[in-house]
Scaffold this motif. Structure first.
Motif, short mmCIF file in Angstrom:
data_model
loop_
_atom_site.label_atom_id
_atom_site.label_comp_id
_atom_site.label_asym_id
_atom_site.label_seq_id
_atom_site.Cartn_x
_atom_site.Cartn_y
_atom_site.Cartn_z
N PRO A 24 1.08 -1.22 0.27
CA PRO A 24 0.38 0.28 0.14
C PRO A 24 0.88 1.41 -0.04
CG PRO A 24 0.69 -0.99 2.27
CD PRO A 24 0.71 -1.74 0.92
N PHE A 25 1.93 1.51 0.50
CA PHE A 25 3.24 2.06 0.40
C PHE A 25 3.62 2.72 -1.27
CE2 PHE A 25 3.31 0.48 4.36
CZ PHE A 25 2.99 1.52 5.42
N GLN A 26 2.85 2.40 -1.69
CA GLN A 26 4.01 2.21 -3.62
C GLN A 26 2.77 3.05 -4.18
OE1 GLN A 26 6.51 2.12 -4.45
NE2 GLN A 26 7.61 0.61 -2.26
N PHE A 27 1.37 3.22 -3.65
CA PHE A 27 -0.14 3.84 -4.50
C PHE A 27 -0.52 4.93 -3.97
CE2 PHE A 27 -1.29 0.07 -3.08
CZ PHE A 27 -1.94 0.22 -3.16
N SER A 28 -1.02 5.39 -3.95
CA SER A 28 -2.56 6.38 -3.55
C SER A 28 -3.44 6.18 -3.71
CB SER A 28 -1.95 8.01 -3.48
OG SER A 28 -1.81 8.60 -4.69
N GLY A 29 -4.47 6.42 -3.61
CA GLY A 29 -5.93 6.24 -3.92
C GLY A 29 -6.48 4.52 -4.69
N PRO A 30 -7.84 4.60 -5.23
CA PRO A 30 -8.09 3.24 -5.13
C PRO A 30 -7.56 2.58 -6.41
CG PRO A 30 -9.71 4.88 -6.32
CD PRO A 30 -8.37 5.59 -5.30
N ILE A 31 -8.02 0.57 -6.45
CA ILE A 31 -7.28 0.43 -8.01
C ILE A 31 -8.29 0.16 -8.50
CG2 ILE A 31 -5.96 -1.69 -8.26
CD1 ILE A 31 -4.61 -2.38 -6.04
N ARG B 273 -7.62 -10.54 -13.93
CA ARG B 273 -7.78 -8.65 -13.80
C ARG B 273 -5.99 -8.07 -13.71
NH1 ARG B 273 -11.62 -8.22 -7.45
NH2 ARG B 273 -9.39 -8.43 -6.54
N VAL B 274 -6.87 -7.14 -13.92
CA VAL B 274 -5.48 -6.26 -13.96
C VAL B 274 -5.68 -4.91 -13.21
CG1 VAL B 274 -3.49 -5.00 -15.41
CG2 VAL B 274 -4.21 -7.06 -15.72
N GLY B 275 -5.26 -4.23 -12.68
CA GLY B 275 -5.48 -3.07 -11.42
C GLY B 275 -4.66 -1.75 -11.75
N PHE B 276 -5.25 -0.81 -11.31
CA PHE B 276 -4.46 0.35 -11.66
C PHE B 276 -4.85 1.31 -11.09
CE2 PHE B 276 -4.61 -1.61 -16.14
CZ PHE B 276 -3.12 -0.83 -16.86
N ALA B 277 -3.22 1.72 -10.18
CA ALA B 277 -3.73 2.78 -8.72
C ALA B 277 -2.33 3.87 -9.31
CB ALA B 277 -3.22 2.50 -7.49
N VAL B 278 -2.99 5.30 -8.75
CA VAL B 278 -1.24 6.35 -8.81
C VAL B 278 -0.92 5.69 -8.22
CG1 VAL B 278 -1.09 8.37 -8.86
CG2 VAL B 278 -3.18 7.91 -9.56
N SER B 279 0.61 5.89 -8.42
CA SER B 279 1.59 5.65 -8.33
C SER B 279 2.24 6.81 -7.31
CB SER B 279 3.11 4.81 -8.72
OG SER B 279 3.24 5.86 -9.52
N GLU B 280 2.87 6.37 -6.82
CA GLU B 280 4.04 7.26 -5.60
C GLU B 280 5.05 7.99 -5.89
OE1 GLU B 280 3.32 8.58 -2.31
OE2 GLU B 280 1.85 8.01 -3.21
N CYS B 281 5.02 8.00 -7.15
CA CYS B 281 6.31 7.94 -8.24
C CYS B 281 5.72 8.30 -9.80
CB CYS B 281 7.58 7.21 -8.81
SG CYS B 281 7.50 5.45 -9.61
N SER B 282 4.11 8.72 -9.84
CA SER B 282 4.11 8.96 -11.10
C SER B 282 4.21 10.40 -11.33
CB SER B 282 2.38 9.10 -10.81
OG SER B 282 1.71 9.99 -9.98
#
Length: 304
Positions: free
Chosen positions: A117-124, A295-304
Motif C-alpha cells: 500500500p505504500f507504493q500508491f495512493s487512492g483506489p485500485i 484481472r489487472v488493476g491500476f492505481a496512481v503510484s507514488e512516483c507518478s
C-alpha cells in the motif's frame, strides 16, 4: 538443449539450464527453476542497453519454446511457496537530472504475492483479463485532448484488445489510431514547436533535444485510454462501465536515459504503430497483475 524463440520483431537463441533462486525477503526460501541462457539475439534487446535477460511473468499458455514449454518462474514460485497468485509492478522511469532528488530511482518496485500500500495512493481500479495468455484487456475508448477516437479507418476502438506489457518500451497502437494521434498533434501544436520537429520523430526514428527549462511539455495534450471496468468496482459511480488512464506528455515523450547532446536531455516519441496494441502507460501507475481473479488493476503510484 538448444532453444529458439521468435517474436513479432527479432528472435533469440539459447540453451536450457536450471539454477537455485533464493528469496531472502518476505519468504525465506530457495527453489530450483528452469531458465534459458540467451547466447545470441537479433533485434530483441534495445540497442546499446545494459540488459542481461528477461523475466517472463505471463501465463503458462505463453511459455516457450512451443514444443517443450518451460514452467515460468512465477508459476514455480507459487507452487513451492503457496503465496497468492499475483504480483505488482511500480515503474518509475527515468527522471531529468534537474528534477532528481538523491532519493529518486530510475527503476521501480516489484512485489510477489501481495500489494504494497505504500507504493500508491487512492483506489485500485481493475479491468478483466480477456484471455489468459498475455495480460490482454479490453479498450473502450482512446481520446487525445478533447477529441475521442471511437472509430478510425477500419479499426473500431471498442474492438481493440490491449496487452499490458512491461517489456515494450513504447505505447504501441494500431497504425490508423497512431496516425490519427499524429495528425491531431500536427494540428494542435504551435508552429514554433513543430518547426523543430522532423517528420522522422513521429516514426520513432530520431530524437528531439531541449534545454532543461525549455522542454515543451505544457504544449502537448494529455491522452486518455478507457478500459473496461471489472465487476469488483461495480459499486463505484461509473455509469459507462469503464475507467480512464491518463497519459501525460512526460510519459509519451520518452526521456532517453543518460543521453545528452550539448548538455541537453533528449526525447523520443513513445507512440508507435503496429498490428497490435501494447501498453506501457504503466509508468506513473502501480499495476496489479491479479492472476487468480483474471484481472489487472491500476492505481496512481507514488512516483507518478
Amino acid at each position: 538443449k538448444r532453444v529458439f524463440v521468435p517474436y513479432e520483431i527479432g528472435y533469440w537463441y539459447g540453451t536450457e539450464a536450471s539454477d537455485i533462486v533464493r528469496f531472502g525477503i518476505g519468504f525465506n526460501t530457495s527453489i530450483r527453476a528452469r531458465f534459458s541462457l540467451i547466447t545470441y539475439s537479433k533485434q530483441f534487446f534495445v540497442q546499446n542497453c545494459a540488459w542481461q535477460g528477461i523475466l517472463g511473468m505471463a501465463f503458462y499458455m505463453a511459455a516457450m519454446p512451443i514444443d517443450r514449454p518451460m514452467e515460468p518462474l512465477f508459476d514455480t514460485v507459487i507452487a513451492k511457496t503457496h503465496i497468492a497468485d499475483m504480483f505488482t509492478l511500480t515503474l518509475c522511469g527515468p527522471v531529468l537530472k534537474s528534477f532528481k532528488n538523491s532519493s529518486d530511482t530510475d527503476g521501480g518496485v516489484m512485489t510477489f504475492g501481495y500489494i504494497d500500500p505504500f507504493q500508491f495512493s487512492g483506489p485500485i481500479y481493475y479491468t478483466p483479463i480477456t484471455h489468459p495468455y498475455l495480460y490482454q484487456v479490453q479498450v473502450k475508448d482512446i481520446a487525445i485532448g478533447d477529441e475521442s477516437l471511437p472509430f478510425v479507418g477500419s479499426v473500431s476502438i471498442d474492438k481493440v484488445q490491449a496487452f499490458v506489457d512491461s517489456g515494450t518500451t513504447n505505447l504501441v497502437l494500431p497504425a490508423p489510431i497512431q496516425n490519427a494521434i499524429v495528425r491531431y498533434l500536427l494540428d494542435y501544436l504551435p508552429t514554433a514547436i513543430l518547426d523543430r520537429i522532423s517528420p522522422e520523430f513521429w516514426e520513432g526514428g530520431i530524437m528531439i533535444c531541449y534545454p532543461y527549462n525549455q522542454v515543451p511539455w505544457k504544449y502537448f495534450p494529455y491522452i486518455t485510454i478507457s478500459l473496461e471496468l471489472a465487476k469488483i468496482n461495480a459499486t463505484d459511480s461509473f455509469g459507462t462501465g469503464a475507467f480512464d488512464l491518463i497519459i501525460s506528455p512526460q510519459q509519451y515523450l520518452k526521456l532517453y536515459q543518460n543521453h545528452y547532446i550539448d548538455g541537453m536531455p533528449c526525447f523520443a516519441f513513445g507512440i508507435l504503430p503496429a498490428d497490435q496494441y501494447r501498453d506501457v502507460v504503466m509508468e506513473g501507475y502501480t499495476v496489479v497483475f491479479d492472476r487468480k481473479n483474471f484481472r489487472v488493476g491500476f492505481a496512481v503510484s507514488e512516483c507518478s
